[in-house]
Design an enzyme around this catalytic site. Structure first.
Site, short mmCIF file in Angstrom:
data_model
loop_
_atom_site.label_atom_id
_atom_site.label_comp_id
_atom_site.label_asym_id
_atom_site.label_seq_id
_atom_site.Cartn_x
_atom_site.Cartn_y
_atom_site.Cartn_z
N HIS A 1 0.82 -1.22 0.00
CA HIS A 1 0.00 0.00 0.00
C HIS A 1 0.86 1.27 0.00
CE1 HIS A 1 0.73 -1.08 4.20
NE2 HIS A 1 0.66 0.21 4.48
N CYS B 1 7.76 0.03 -1.70
CA CYS B 1 6.97 0.09 -0.47
C CYS B 1 7.04 1.54 0.00
CB CYS B 1 7.44 -0.92 0.57
SG CYS B 1 9.07 -0.63 1.26
N GLY B 2 6.65 1.81 1.24
CA GLY B 2 6.61 3.20 1.69
C GLY B 2 7.99 3.84 1.67
N ARG C 1 37.37 -7.63 -11.87
CA ARG C 1 37.07 -7.37 -10.46
C ARG C 1 35.58 -7.45 -10.16
NH1 ARG C 1 37.74 -2.39 -12.93
NH2 ARG C 1 36.56 -0.62 -12.11
N GLY D 1 10.89 1.84 0.93
CA GLY D 1 11.80 1.00 0.12
C GLY D 1 12.67 0.10 0.98
N GLY E 1 11.74 -2.03 3.70
CA GLY E 1 11.19 -3.37 3.87
C GLY E 1 11.32 -4.19 2.58
N HIS F 1 28.11 -2.56 -11.86
CA HIS F 1 29.16 -3.14 -11.02
C HIS F 1 28.68 -4.36 -10.23
CE1 HIS F 1 32.01 0.61 -10.73
NE2 HIS F 1 31.49 0.46 -11.94
C1 RB5 Z 1 3.71 0.38 5.24
O1 RB5 Z 1 2.93 1.25 6.01
C2 RB5 Z 1 5.18 0.64 5.36
O2 RB5 Z 1 5.62 0.30 6.63
C3 RB5 Z 1 5.91 -0.16 4.30
O3 RB5 Z 1 5.41 0.20 3.05
C4 RB5 Z 1 7.40 0.06 4.16
O4 RB5 Z 1 7.74 1.40 4.27
C5 RB5 Z 1 8.28 -0.81 4.89
O5 RB5 Z 1 9.50 -0.73 4.74
#
Ligand code: RB5
Length: 157
Positions: A10, A67-68, A135, A70, A72, A100
């Site tokens: 979301h 995600c909100g 490398r 990035g 998670g 790289h």
């Molecule tokens: C969701 O509310 C939020 O916690 C999720 O999208 C994200 O930011 C997690 O890393």
């Protein structure tokens, strides 16, 4: 380029919907791993893991996970062997991470950056190619070797 996979919870849903349209307009073949509709109670692992698994088995050549923040998305995507995901906020890393490090999933914070920058990062990410060899190959081999290693049995220290 083969299929580009995208997924978002979301927190990244709005950004993903716009990006999906932009990618298709630009001629990319895109597979949407969800969420298919906005659900304020969805959990990012449920959306990002199917994308990460698809990239790991080669069904999607590259992935974009939103995600909100990035954070998670990048944490969970990197749990899947074969995935090299990173949270990206600027264009240098969007292409250099591929050139790289063979980054195959770019993670984005949908609450952090807007649609114009999301598109610029996406273009930089998708147009970049892994340089490989020398490398770069040596370093990547060391990263890949970790995936075969058993996890430590207990906390360190
Ligand atoms: C969701 O509310 C939020 O916690 C999720 O999208 C994200 O930011 C997690 O890393």
């Amino acid at each position: 380029m083969k299929i580009i996979g995208i997924a978002a919870d979301h927190g990244g849903f709005e950004g993903k919907e716009k990006l999906l349209i932009q990618l298709r307009e630009a001629g990319y073949e895109v597979k949407d791993y969800g969420a298919r509709q906005y659900d304020p109670d969805d959990d990012y692992p449920d959306l990002i893991i199917p994308l990460a698994e698809a990239v790991a088995r080669g069904e999607a050549e590259r992935g974009i996970a939103i995600c909100g923040s990035g954070v998670g998305a990048s944490i969970v995507a990197n749990k899947i062997a074969g995935v090299r995901a990173a949270l990206i906020t600027e264009t240098y890393s969007a292409h250099q991470g591929v050139e790289h490090d063979d980054m195959n999933i770019m993670c984005i914070g949908g609450r952090v950056i807007g649609p114009v920058l999301i598109w610029e990062l996406t273009e930089a990410f998708l147009k970049a190619a892994y340089i490989g060899g020398g490398r770069f190959g040596r370093r990547l081999d060391k990263v890949i070797a970790l995936e075969a290693k058993k996890p430590a049995s207990g906390p360190v220290g």
